[in-house]
Motif scaffolding. Sequence first.
Motif, short mmCIF file in Angstrom:
data_model
loop_
_atom_site.label_atom_id
_atom_site.label_comp_id
_atom_site.label_asym_id
_atom_site.label_seq_id
_atom_site.Cartn_x
_atom_site.Cartn_y
_atom_site.Cartn_z
N SER A 14 -4.45 2.61 -3.27
CA SER A 14 -3.10 2.98 -2.84
C SER A 14 -3.03 4.49 -2.60
O SER A 14 -3.88 5.25 -3.07
CB SER A 14 -2.08 2.58 -3.90
OG SER A 14 -2.27 3.32 -5.10
N SER B 59 2.08 -2.22 1.12
CA SER B 59 1.92 -2.28 -0.33
C SER B 59 0.97 -1.22 -0.87
O SER B 59 0.95 -0.96 -2.08
CB SER B 59 1.42 -3.67 -0.75
OG SER B 59 0.17 -3.94 -0.15
N GLY C 48 8.01 -3.32 1.99
CA GLY C 48 6.81 -3.60 1.20
C GLY C 48 6.22 -2.36 0.55
O GLY C 48 5.21 -2.43 -0.14
N LYS D 92 5.90 0.65 -2.08
CA LYS D 92 6.16 0.80 -3.50
C LYS D 92 6.96 2.09 -3.75
O LYS D 92 6.85 3.07 -3.00
CB LYS D 92 4.84 0.85 -4.28
CG LYS D 92 4.01 -0.43 -4.19
CD LYS D 92 4.72 -1.56 -4.87
CE LYS D 92 3.89 -2.76 -5.17
NZ LYS D 92 2.90 -3.25 -4.31
#
Length: 579
Positions: free
Chosen positions: A408, A439, A468, A470
């Motif tokens: 991420s 995501s 989507g 975060k």
Amino acid sequence: MVHNIDGKAQAPRPNLLVVDDNPKNLHSTKRILQELEINIITVESGEDALKAVVNHSFFLILMDVNLPNMSGFEAVTCIHSNDNYKHIPVIFLTAVNKDEIFVKQGYDTGAVDYLIKPISSHILISKVKIFLDLNAAHDEMYRLATTDTLTKLPNRAHFQSYELSVLNSAVRNKSIFAILFLDLDNFKEINDTLGHDAGDILLKSVANNIKDCLRNSDIVARMGGDEFAIILSTITCSEDAGVVAQEILKKINVITKYLDDEIRTTASIGIATYPSCGESCAELNKSADIAMYKAKEARNGFQFYNAEMQKKMLMRLSIVQGLHHAIENNEFELHYQPKVDVKSNVIIGMEALLRWNSAKIGVIGPDKFIPIAEDTGQIITIGNWVLKQAIEQAVLWNKNNAPHLQKSMAVNVSVKQLTSKDFINTLKKNLTSSGLAPSLLELEVTETALMENKEYATTLLNDIHELGVKISIDDFGTGYSSLSYLQKLPIDTIKIDLSFVRAINTDKGTDLIIKAIIDLAHTLGMIVIAEGVENLNQVQFLTQLGCDVFQGYYFGKPKPENRYDAINLTDITNLNSAI
């Protein structure tokens, strides 16, 4: 010009100068004009007329032509040769010569009219009244041009004129005076929440409260918006200005009634004194402005100007100017710091951190330039650049990784960037063009940003979460939010502020706070990241409490992307030595 305590310019009764070498004529003229609301000054020679003009302000001069030593023509020529007095109208009086050439000579010297003796009382009164009315009209135009219509205080133009006169007086008398710049701390919020009518009432109240703290010789002006300027015309020492500033702050910080609401405000004041802070109006005003800016950092206080502030202000200006060209000059660079899963000891993502190496200034820390970019609004453009670069880098790192090894990317988003009208569209565009899975993007927002407008924040974060993406709360524990409030928001992650992490095992209260944050966050289904982890002691303590993710120098310092390309981003073994 006389200034009373409310800052208004109050002129005395208008002055009329009568010049005649015959005392009987002077007495007769005064008797005829005694019904008018004017102050009549009489002299018997051209030389005395010149002295009178220097010492008084006149709306009209009645000048006899035939005077001993210096004629009326010569006297008027001298008066009108000075720029300060050339505007004074003159009516010549004569009983000896009506010749056209003689009259023309009078007009050539600047006369506006010519009266032949003996003069009719009615005509004399009418002539003087004309110029008295013109003077009154001029005074009214001046008042309108130099008075703030809302507060009835002097405006910027009046302030500048009075400041110059005070400066000239101080130079002559070698005296000290002070300039105070005052700015209300929360005026915009009051205007936005209660409306402009409430703001206007508050401004009038503040104006009156400031006036109550000043002497007759002092002046307060409204410079525009919620900014006021004050001149303390003569003070013994700079500390006197501080005493007045303290009294003003106390007087302003009272409740003002508006309909059913109670308004309370505070102010920040910058103080500059002559001659220590400047020897010209421009220098003094600049010094007071710099000091006020410093005072606003803490709010509800005052600050004297000093040379160090000047250095900081010049640096700020250099940073502001440099930020305008930093992107096009390729001076920005992103460094990345790993986030490590506590249980698996594997890097699960990176946080993008902005760095700036200015060609003119050198390396500037984000703690220096980010707040300035926030203040100036430049953070929106800069933030969008960071977002685009970080997303593209995440795609490069993940293109050869299996789905379960995808990393991420966390990006800090300022409140101004987050609330800009095109932010959602910019976010969508970057995700679509890059192909990054939403995501895998995490936006970090501070507590303060959320608390500024809870309702709007809720709507905005929901819109982002629906994509989507975060959402993480950065520096948690330093603001005024609560986990119960955060429960209403689509929050995925909470980052414990590094100030708490650094105090681990040194303050029992901090240890308990960390445990409470982790337990409650898990209850709400949120992931907890500890930032600023720098030693094994902190790692062990946070592991025992069930922290989910570590971030800090213990696992890796922020570095450019090319320092990570050569290592396996799934393993943190010897990470710091590898980079």
